[in-house]
Design an enzyme around this catalytic site. Structure first.
Site, PDB file in Angstrom:
ATOM      1  CG  ASP A 247     -24.894  44.660  42.890  1.00  0.00           C
ATOM      2  OD1 ASP A 247     -25.072  44.787  44.112  1.00  0.00           O
ATOM      3  OD2 ASP A 247     -25.666  45.130  42.042  1.00  0.00           O
TER       4      ASP A 247
ATOM      5  CG  ASP B 149     -34.188  42.895  46.622  1.00  0.00           C
ATOM      6  OD1 ASP B 149     -33.604  43.961  46.890  1.00  0.00           O
ATOM      7  OD2 ASP B 149     -33.603  41.810  46.500  1.00  0.00           O
TER       8      ASP B 149
END
Length: 256
Positions: free
Chosen positions: A11, A130
């Site tokens: 990330d 998500d």
């Protein structure tokens, strides 16, 4: 037998690798190119790179980071975050990505999935989902899809959206449980299994790995084709080799 894949996830925020808990409380985990090179050496099957803030100012950083990373690694590289157009897809593939991951843009402009698959092939287009659990039903638990790094609820049912995304041309689903992300308690197996059974393409489980048994559970109970993990690798809890040896010893087909 198809081998199962272990995919370290980077990330990236402002050119650095970070790791958070349920999408907040980020802490620094290092330089992307250095970590990528390490994971390539250690035997990661692929790498996923997510520009998690993906604001316009970090877009150029991202292209530079992708170029730096792709020079370091010989395993497939998936890049996501802020990809909104066919031009963005092309730019990332030209910078060295093998696949792109789209999330918010896939929902806002579903044609992007189809156009991307038509131009570059389905294998290049990964739809990232998500999801957060919404209804604790007896029979049918439901998960809702969120966008913008988990900030905006969409009202979409995660399983139905996965099916639609694949129908539009996505070659893979990257599925993150927001409830479990960074919690180190294991993946959401129910969610992973529901989506793995609903679509004919590979599903990558993401969010929640805290130990090697969790990876095993994602493949068995979650029926995932690949597992994404960050915390357990970034902070040195386990190496990829340890993870692969453990899984192979429990009869999960691995490329070792």
């Amino acid at each position: 037998v198809l081998t199962r894949r272990i995919i370290p996830c980077l990330d990236v925020d402002g050119g650095r690798v970070v790791k958070g808990t349920s999408f907040v409380n980020l802490r620094d985990a290092g330089d992307p190119a250095e970590l990528a090179a390490q994971y390539d050496r250690e035997g990661g099957d692929e790498l996923v790179f997510l520009d998690i803030t993906a604001s316009s100012d970090s877009r150029d950083t991202m292209v530079g980071v992708v170029q730096r990373v792709s020079e370091q690694v010989f395993i497939p590289l998936t890049v996501g975050g802020g990809i909104r157009s066919i031009e963005d897809v092309r730019r990332m593939l030209n910078a060295g990505a093998d696949k792109v991951s789209i999330n918010t843009a896939a929902i806002n402009t579903p044609d992007l999935i189809t156009d991307g698959a038509n131009q570059f092939g389905s294998q290049c287009i990964v739809v990232a989902i998500d999801a957060r659990r919404v209804v604790e039903g007896e029979e049918y638990p439901a998960w809702q899809v969120f966008t913008h790094g988990g900030r905006n609820p969409t009202g979409l049912d995660a399983v139905k959206w996965a099916q639609r995304a694949v129908g539009l041309g996505s070659g893979e689903i990257l599925l993150t449980s927001m409830d479990e992300d960074g919690q180190l308690n294991g993946y959401d197996l129910e969610l992973t299994r529901a989506i793995s059974r609903a679509v004919p393409v590979p599903v990558i489980a993401s969010g929640g790995a805290g130990n090697l048994e969790h990876l095993y559970d994602a493949f068995t109970g979650g029926e995932a084709d690949a597992v994404l993990a960050a915390s357990i690798f970034h902070f040195g809890t386990y190496s990829i080799a340890e993870a692969k040896n453990y899984l192979a010893s429990r009869d999960i087909p691995m490329r070792v």
